[in-house]
Design a protein around this motif. Structure first.
Motif, PDB file in Angstrom:
ATOM      1  N   ARG A   2       0.819  -1.207   0.000  1.00 56.94           N
ATOM      2  CA  ARG A   2       0.000   0.000   0.000  1.00 56.94           C
ATOM      3  C   ARG A   2       0.851   1.254   0.000  1.00 56.94           C
ATOM      4  O   ARG A   2       0.562   2.222  -0.713  1.00 56.94           O
ATOM      5  CB  ARG A   2      -0.938  -0.003   1.218  1.00 56.94           C
ATOM      6  N   VAL A   5       2.530   1.749  -3.484  1.00 58.21           N
ATOM      7  CA  VAL A   5       1.582   2.260  -4.475  1.00 58.21           C
ATOM      8  C   VAL A   5       1.217   3.709  -4.172  1.00 58.21           C
ATOM      9  O   VAL A   5       1.140   4.549  -5.083  1.00 58.21           O
ATOM     10  CB  VAL A   5       0.334   1.363  -4.525  1.00 58.21           C
ATOM     11  N   LEU A  48      -0.365  -5.604  -7.559  1.00 57.72           N
ATOM     12  CA  LEU A  48      -0.030  -4.185  -7.584  1.00 57.72           C
ATOM     13  C   LEU A  48      -1.004  -3.403  -8.452  1.00 57.72           C
ATOM     14  O   LEU A  48      -1.418  -2.294  -8.100  1.00 57.72           O
ATOM     15  CB  LEU A  48       1.405  -3.995  -8.085  1.00 57.72           C
ATOM     16  N   GLU A  51      -4.152  -2.897  -6.506  1.00 61.32           N
ATOM     17  CA  GLU A  51      -3.988  -1.908  -5.449  1.00 61.32           C
ATOM     18  C   GLU A  51      -3.928  -0.487  -6.015  1.00 61.32           C
ATOM     19  O   GLU A  51      -4.447   0.458  -5.399  1.00 61.32           O
ATOM     20  CB  GLU A  51      -2.727  -2.203  -4.645  1.00 61.32           C
ATOM     21  N   VAL A  52      -3.314  -0.310  -7.172  1.00 56.78           N
ATOM     22  CA  VAL A  52      -3.286   1.017  -7.803  1.00 56.78           C
ATOM     23  C   VAL A  52      -4.698   1.522  -8.040  1.00 56.78           C
ATOM     24  O   VAL A  52      -5.051   2.654  -7.659  1.00 56.78           O
ATOM     25  CB  VAL A  52      -2.507   0.969  -9.136  1.00 56.78           C
ATOM     26  N   GLN A  55      -6.701   2.377  -4.874  1.00 62.32           N
ATOM     27  CA  GLN A  55      -6.380   3.674  -4.288  1.00 62.32           C
ATOM     28  C   GLN A  55      -6.857   4.837  -5.144  1.00 62.32           C
ATOM     29  O   GLN A  55      -7.045   5.951  -4.635  1.00 62.32           O
ATOM     30  CB  GLN A  55      -4.870   3.777  -4.043  1.00 62.32           C
ATOM     31  N   GLY A  91      -4.844   6.203 -12.644  1.00 64.77           N
ATOM     32  CA  GLY A  91      -4.013   5.057 -12.279  1.00 64.77           C
ATOM     33  C   GLY A  91      -3.374   4.339 -13.439  1.00 64.77           C
ATOM     34  O   GLY A  91      -2.525   3.452 -13.233  1.00 64.77           O
ATOM     35  N   ALA A  95      -0.114   1.765 -12.971  1.00 69.59           N
ATOM     36  CA  ALA A  95      -0.453   0.345 -13.065  1.00 69.59           C
ATOM     37  C   ALA A  95       0.327  -0.332 -14.183  1.00 69.59           C
ATOM     38  O   ALA A  95       0.888  -1.430 -14.009  1.00 69.59           O
ATOM     39  CB  ALA A  95      -1.953   0.184 -13.295  1.00 69.59           C
ATOM     40  N   PHE A  98       4.146  -0.854 -13.322  1.00 70.34           N
ATOM     41  CA  PHE A  98       4.386  -2.031 -12.491  1.00 70.34           C
ATOM     42  C   PHE A  98       4.260  -3.308 -13.332  1.00 70.34           C
ATOM     43  O   PHE A  98       5.079  -4.223 -13.232  1.00 70.34           O
ATOM     44  CB  PHE A  98       3.397  -2.084 -11.335  1.00 70.34           C
TER      45      PHE A  98
END
Length: 284
Positions: A2, A5, A48, A51-52, A55, A91, A95, A98
């Motif tokens: 977290r 990111v 990842l 999670e991007v 958020q 994002g 994203a 990654f």
């Protein structure tokens, strides 16, 4: 994850946010984004990516169509993202960055493992990563290596003793047998940790084998010399080839009978695997 990111998004969005989308896109606009692989390879980085977008907006819904470690074909849709258009665009780049990085590592690891099998089908050496990783991304990059069929070497300086040339140089003032003394000190101080010795010459290999570490690293040795080194070790330790090894060299090295081949390039210079996010507006 977290925090990583969050830092990546802060770097990209700053304090203002996506200036272009804030100027051009209505807050109510919704879209679907398709993340598509533009090349063949191995997928890695799903956690990842999820999670991007989490958020970027809790209203976003991410659906993956492949899992980490799966092989991809060019043009394959790996995930869809649905929700507010502004949030998707906020994002997108983080994203994809990654995803490109980790899938590139996994793809190179798979190619290296295939080359090892080609060189020695009956007893292929395992492909290992190194500590030459991107700061703060080591755990994720080592996961990517595993996704491609490689194995992880030590996670850091804390979980294994690796006696290198600089350690031996420091001990040379104290003893005429720095390799043997280094192994003895390591065993006394850390009896539960595995011990490896880096060797550049056949004489060092003889001294290391006599000291009985768990692993002997054969550094920058051409295959004929490496084969002689492995014969000297004669099963007293596992052997690892290392030293700027490239994909094109792996099959020849595998034929020497070495147990492991470590490839720093897996994490310090893999080619990114290309992905795109194709946006389609949702009906009003």
């Amino acid at each position: 994850m977290r925090q990583l990111v969050r830092a990546a998004l802060r770097e990209d969005l700053g304090g203002r946010g996506d200036a272009t989308s804030l100027a051009l896109i209505r807050p109510s606009a919704r879209s679907q984004g398709r993340i598509v692989a533009r090349q063949e390879g191995v997928f890695c980085g799903g956690a990842l990516v999820r999670e991007v977008f989490r958020q970027c907006g809790r209203a976003l819904r991410v659906t993956f169509h492949v899992r980490d470690g799966r092989r991809l074909r060019a043009g394959q849709c790996v995930a869809t993202v649905e929700g507010p258009t502004r949030a998707i665009l906020a994002g997108e780049r983080v994203a994809l960055n990654f995803l490109k990085r980790l899938s590139g590592i996994a793809t190179l690891a798979a190619r290296c493992a295939a080359a090892a099998r080609k060189g020695n089908p009956r007893r292929p050496p395992a492909i290992l990563d190194t500590r030459k990783t991107t700061p703060t991304l080591r755990a994720f990059e080592k996961h990517a290596v595993r996704c491609g069929g490689g194995r992880n070497h030590r996670a850091g300086l804390f979980d294994m003793v690796l006696i290198k040339d600089n350690h031996l140089a420091a001990l040379a003032r104290e003893t005429t047998d720095p390799i043997g003394e280094a192994v003895r000190r390591a065993r006394r101080r850390w009896p539960r940790l595995e011990v490896e010795v880096e060797c550049d010459t056949l004489d060092q290999v003889r001294r290391a084998a006599a000291a009985r570490p768990d692993f002997i690293l054969l550094d920058n040795m051409p295959p004929p010399r490496m084969k002689r080194a492995i014969a000297i070790v004669n099963g007293r330790a596992k052997t690892e080839a290392s030293g700027g090894i490239t994909l094109s060299e792996i099959s020849a090295i595998a034929r020497t009978g070495v147990d492991f081949i470590s490839v720093g390039a897996l994490t310090h210079s893999p080619a990114a695997l290309d992905f795109s996010l194709d946006l389609q507006p949702s009906p009003p």
